[in-house]
Design a protein around this motif. Structure first.
Motif, PDB file in Angstrom:
ATOM      1  N   ILE A 152      -7.736  29.148 -10.030  1.00 22.55           N
ATOM      2  CA  ILE A 152      -7.715  29.196  -8.565  1.00 22.55           C
ATOM      3  C   ILE A 152      -8.513  27.997  -8.064  1.00 22.55           C
ATOM      4  O   ILE A 152      -9.599  27.727  -8.576  1.00 22.55           O
ATOM      5  N   LYS A 189      -9.930  26.191  -4.463  1.00 20.49           N
ATOM      6  CA  LYS A 189     -10.135  26.379  -3.030  1.00 20.49           C
ATOM      7  C   LYS A 189     -10.757  25.099  -2.486  1.00 20.49           C
ATOM      8  O   LYS A 189     -11.775  24.632  -3.011  1.00 20.49           O
ATOM      9  N   GLU A 192     -14.215  24.837  -4.623  1.00 22.01           N
ATOM     10  CA  GLU A 192     -14.634  25.868  -5.587  1.00 22.01           C
ATOM     11  C   GLU A 192     -13.447  26.077  -6.519  1.00 22.01           C
ATOM     12  O   GLU A 192     -12.309  26.157  -6.056  1.00 22.01           O
ATOM     13  N   THR A 193     -13.693  26.129  -7.795  1.00 23.15           N
ATOM     14  CA  THR A 193     -12.599  26.320  -8.752  1.00 23.15           C
ATOM     15  C   THR A 193     -12.972  27.332  -9.823  1.00 23.15           C
ATOM     16  O   THR A 193     -14.070  27.306 -10.375  1.00 23.15           O
ATOM     17  N   PHE A 194     -12.012  28.215 -10.071  1.00 19.57           N
ATOM     18  CA  PHE A 194     -12.073  29.144 -11.210  1.00 19.57           C
ATOM     19  C   PHE A 194     -10.998  28.631 -12.146  1.00 19.57           C
ATOM     20  O   PHE A 194      -9.827  28.599 -11.776  1.00 19.57           O
ATOM     21  N   SER A 242     -17.163  29.241  -8.695  1.00 22.36           N
ATOM     22  CA  SER A 242     -15.913  29.995  -8.778  1.00 22.36           C
ATOM     23  C   SER A 242     -15.598  30.708  -7.467  1.00 22.36           C
ATOM     24  O   SER A 242     -16.401  31.502  -6.967  1.00 22.36           O
ATOM     25  N   PRO A 243     -14.428  30.439  -6.890  1.00 26.21           N
ATOM     26  CA  PRO A 243     -14.048  31.159  -5.666  1.00 26.21           C
ATOM     27  C   PRO A 243     -13.839  32.655  -5.936  1.00 26.21           C
ATOM     28  O   PRO A 243     -14.011  33.483  -5.040  1.00 26.21           O
ATOM     29  N   VAL A 244     -13.494  32.999  -7.176  1.00 27.17           N
ATOM     30  CA  VAL A 244     -13.324  34.413  -7.530  1.00 27.17           C
ATOM     31  C   VAL A 244     -14.673  35.120  -7.449  1.00 27.17           C
ATOM     32  O   VAL A 244     -14.809  36.201  -6.886  1.00 27.17           O
ATOM     33  N   ARG A 257     -17.259  34.171  -5.719  1.00 28.51           N
ATOM     34  CA  ARG A 257     -17.682  34.258  -4.317  1.00 28.51           C
ATOM     35  C   ARG A 257     -17.018  35.467  -3.649  1.00 28.51           C
ATOM     36  O   ARG A 257     -17.669  36.235  -2.945  1.00 28.51           O
ATOM     37  N   ASP A 258     -15.717  35.635  -3.905  1.00 28.45           N
ATOM     38  CA  ASP A 258     -15.007  36.770  -3.304  1.00 28.45           C
ATOM     39  C   ASP A 258     -15.561  38.101  -3.803  1.00 28.45           C
ATOM     40  O   ASP A 258     -15.628  39.076  -3.048  1.00 28.45           O
TER      41      ASP A 258
END
Lengths: 142, 395
Positions: A38, A40, A56-58, B380-382, B384-385
């Motif tokens: 992901i 962002k 932001e990166t996963f 990680s945006p994950v 953060r969510d």
């Protein structure tokens, strides 16, 4: 590690522009956690210039490096120049990516376009829809 | 500090194994099939190695067939049992959902040929029970093939119980013991194992060599056609240096199981306890019946490949079941089979130890893994969510 170029490793180990922008002009998110990546992107745009950009990166090493490189490549540029950024240019700037990792550079291009689209829509700026990827149906993750 | 914690992938060769191989690259280079004394010296070494491997497994030397590795042994065992079954009209096979691909892909091939395979569910306790095997056996079952211990998550299966059930039912029982040989006590007779695969490089022996134990009386189907080597069941001039190295390594490992494995298990437990303190993580695999060298976790909100790259930079060589390390879009079938959803399975880490690891190395791992997980979560945006409540924690 020989898997990635030195440039990829540098951007992975020391990613530029990590973070968020509170009052972003446009935010784009692509990919999904099911597929394992992901991205962002947050844009701060003033007078058609990208004054600031954060991400932001996963995801894997090349996804993080692609995000970092792509944000560096559009920072301070006009939104038109940002629109013209291709995944190929990102991959080349990274001194190449392994074939099975090229989709990471595609995600970076799509994340930026998605953030620009968000900016256009928030500000009621007309735009050419055909220039934007259809992430819902792209087949990468679906 | 450099820590090698990927011993389930492969191990460093022991000096014992290297020393056992050297003469057969130099002075004793003959072909065991040759009549002359140069060849017969090699024949003696081959016979001695077969005797050694047989002793380690509790079988007769003539029941050992040397192969190119665990994969070939798995292929040959399964195909042989399937062909034997078909001759009696039995074309049903029982296996598990988390076998190695050497087993799964061979079974897939047989399914295309009309065999039916039951894959036992492993989501309860990350293991199977012997009862599951008993319940799955049918009139037309020709083979039960279940691994001795899982390579990714370390679960040890109830092999002796399954062996007893198969014996009672008259079904051939094969086990892929690649991760177990040299680490756990194996006795094929006592455990009623009919066929067993092992690989030299998982217990400090050389790569490219393995063995298949096949109980007397079970006909083998050739996977490699050729000369009369291995009782005509595996063509090709024998890899004498490899076979001698493997036999020496296996004997060395088996002779020292009782002193080495408790020490390795103590290091494993130290890692499991320490890493388990990282928020929103979960241990993969059977917590009790577990390989002494296996540590496997999923960390929510991060992806495994970036975790491995950063760990490598900080001196820790490990492995992951994420899609990016498996070369496909899907994470490891083992993690999915035990019920980890994709999002979480991508964030897996396997640390596999050996008796060469030290306590200081465990301290280093316990220092760097939490740092790296935290670093990746911060971008990680994950994560953060998850932290802001937009996404619900799974772990």
């Amino acid at each position: 590690m020989a898997l990635y170029s030195e440039v990829v490793m540098d951007h992975f180990m020391n990613p530029r522009n990590v973070g968020t922008i509170e009052d972003a002009s446009g935010v784009g998110e692509v990919g999904n956690a099911k597929c394992g990546d992901i991205m962002k992107i947050y844009l701060k745009i003033e007078n058609d210039i990208i004054e600031d950009v954060k991400f932001e990166t996963f995801g894997c090493g090349s996804a993080i490096a692609s995000s970092s490189m792509a944000t560096e490549m559009i920072k301070g540029k006009s939104i038109h120049e940002a629109m013209a950024l291709t995944n190929k240019a990102v991959a080349e700037a990274l001194d190449g990516l392994p074939a099975h990792k090229l989709h990471c550079s595609v995600l970076a291009e799509e994340a930026i376009k998605s953030a620009l689209k968000d900016y256009y829509e928030k500000n009621n700026i007309p735009y050419d829809k055909s220039q934007f990827p259809d992430c819902e149906n792209c087949g990468h993750c679906h | 500090m450099r820590v090698y914690a990927d011993n389930a992938a492969t191990t460093k060769m022991s000096q014992v194994a290297i020393n056992a191989m050297l003469p057969y690259m130099d002075k004793i280079f003959g072909n065991p099939s040759s009549l002359h004394s140069v060849g017969q010296e090699a024949r003696e070494a081959l016979d001695a190695a077969r005797e050694t491997v047989a002793q380690c497994l509790g079988c007769e030397p003539r029941e050992i067939y040397f192969t190119s590795g665990g994969s070939e042994a798995d292929n040959q065992a399964i195909i042989s049992a399937a062909r034997n079954g078909a001759r009696k009209g039995k074309k049903h096979i029982i296996s598990t959902a988390f076998e190695h691909h050497a087993v799964l892909h061979t079974l897939n091939k047989l399914e295309k040929e009309g065999y039916e395979v039951t894959y036992l569910d492993v989501s309860q306790g990350h293991n199977i029970t012997a009862q599951q095997v008993r319940d799955a056996i049918r009139e037309d079952t020709c083979l039960v093939t279940v691994m001795y211990a899982n390579n990714e998550i370390g679960s040890i299966l109830p092999i002796a119980e399954i062996g007893a059930i198969c014996k009672e039912a008259g079904v051939v029982f094969h086990t892929d013991a690649v991760q177990a040989a040299g680490h756990l006590h194996i006795n094929v007779k006592e455990q009623n194992i009919d066929m067993l695969s092992l690989s030299g490089h998982k217990f400090h022996g050389p790569k490219g060599v393995g063995a298949l134990y096949c109980r007397r009386g079970i006909p083998l189907t050739n996977v490699i056609e050729g000369g009369a080597q291995e009782r005509g069941k595996r063509g090709g001039t024998e890899n004498i240096p490899g076979i001698c190295g493997m036999a020496a390594a296996l004997k060395d490992a088996c002779d020292h199981i009782d002193e080495n494995m408790p020490r390795v298990a103590a290091m494993r437990d130290k890692l499991i306890e320490g890493l388990g303190k990282i928020p929103h993580c979960a241990l993969n695999g059977d917590p009790v019946n577990r390989l002494p060298n296996n540590v496997s976790f999923c960390f929510e909100g991060i992806e495994g490949e970036s975790l491995l790259l950063l760990l490598d930079y900080k001196g820790v060589a490990a492995s992951s079941g994420s899609a990016c390390t498996s070369g496909s879009l899907d994470p490891s079938h083992v993690l999915l089979a035990i019920g980890r959803v994709h999002d979480v399975a991508h964030g897996s880490l396997r640390l596999s130890l050996s008796d060469y690891n030290t306590d200081e190395e465990m301290d280093h791992i316990l220092k760097v893994v939490p740092e790296v997980v935290q670093h990746l979560r911060m971008m990680s945006p994950v994560w953060r969510d998850l932290q802001t409540g937009k996404r619900e924690y799974i772990l």
